[in-house]
Scaffold this motif. Structure first.
Motif, PDB file in Angstrom:
ATOM      1  N   LEU A 106       0.297  -3.402   2.015  1.00 55.55           N
ATOM      2  CA  LEU A 106       1.921  -2.958   1.908  1.00 55.55           C
ATOM      3  C   LEU A 106       2.758  -4.298   1.769  1.00 55.55           C
ATOM      4  N   VAL A 107       2.632  -5.406   2.068  1.00 60.55           N
ATOM      5  CA  VAL A 107       3.315  -6.525   1.784  1.00 60.55           C
ATOM      6  C   VAL A 107       3.148  -6.676   0.317  1.00 60.55           C
ATOM      7  N   ALA A 108       2.068  -6.905  -0.322  1.00 59.34           N
ATOM      8  CA  ALA A 108       2.007  -6.918  -1.786  1.00 59.34           C
ATOM      9  C   ALA A 108       2.814  -5.557  -2.547  1.00 59.34           C
ATOM     10  N   ARG A 109       2.788  -4.573  -2.177  1.00 59.45           N
ATOM     11  CA  ARG A 109       3.274  -3.584  -2.663  1.00 59.45           C
ATOM     12  C   ARG A 109       4.709  -3.678  -2.528  1.00 59.45           C
ATOM     13  N   ALA A 110       5.208  -4.075  -1.266  1.00 60.42           N
ATOM     14  CA  ALA A 110       6.703  -4.347  -1.156  1.00 60.42           C
ATOM     15  C   ALA A 110       7.240  -5.252  -2.196  1.00 60.42           C
ATOM     16  N   VAL A 111       6.365  -6.413  -2.314  1.00 64.58           N
ATOM     17  CA  VAL A 111       6.981  -7.400  -3.158  1.00 64.58           C
ATOM     18  C   VAL A 111       6.946  -6.822  -4.436  1.00 64.58           C
TER      19      VAL A 111
END
Length: 99
Positions: A33-38
């Motif tokens: 989800l961090v990668a998606r947010a980025v």
């Protein structure tokens, strides 16, 4: 199913959970989800991934705040105040900041 999609999409728009075609109110609680947010921040702001990752971290992992910070060059506290004054809607915050 299509009717439910229309209803849920409309609800998300009215609640300020989307910006353009991006689901902006994601909670980055794990690596995926961090990668998606980025990626969301990168696309919304039009910045490199490294910058988006820095914005995400400096915003306290709040995607909406990171987008507003990147678009307007604000601090996390300034973005927080602007979003709060505009009901958490990015589009309204951007419009009202320009006035």
């Amino acid at each position: 199913k299509m009717i439910l999609n229309v209803i849920s999409t409309t609800a998300f728009i009215l609640l300020g959970k989307v910006y353009g075609n991006l689901m902006i109110d994601v909670q980055p609680t794990n690596e995926k989800l961090v990668a998606r947010a980025v990626r969301i921040i990168t696309e919304a702001v039009g910045c490199p991934e490294e910058t988006a990752a820095e914005l995400l971290e400096s915003s306290g992992r709040r995607v909406k705040h990171a987008v507003v910070m990147g678009m307007l060059g604000l601090t996390a506290d300034e973005a927080d105040a602007l979003l709060a004054a505009n009901g958490g809607h990015i589009r309204k915050a951007l419009k009202n900041h320009e006035q």
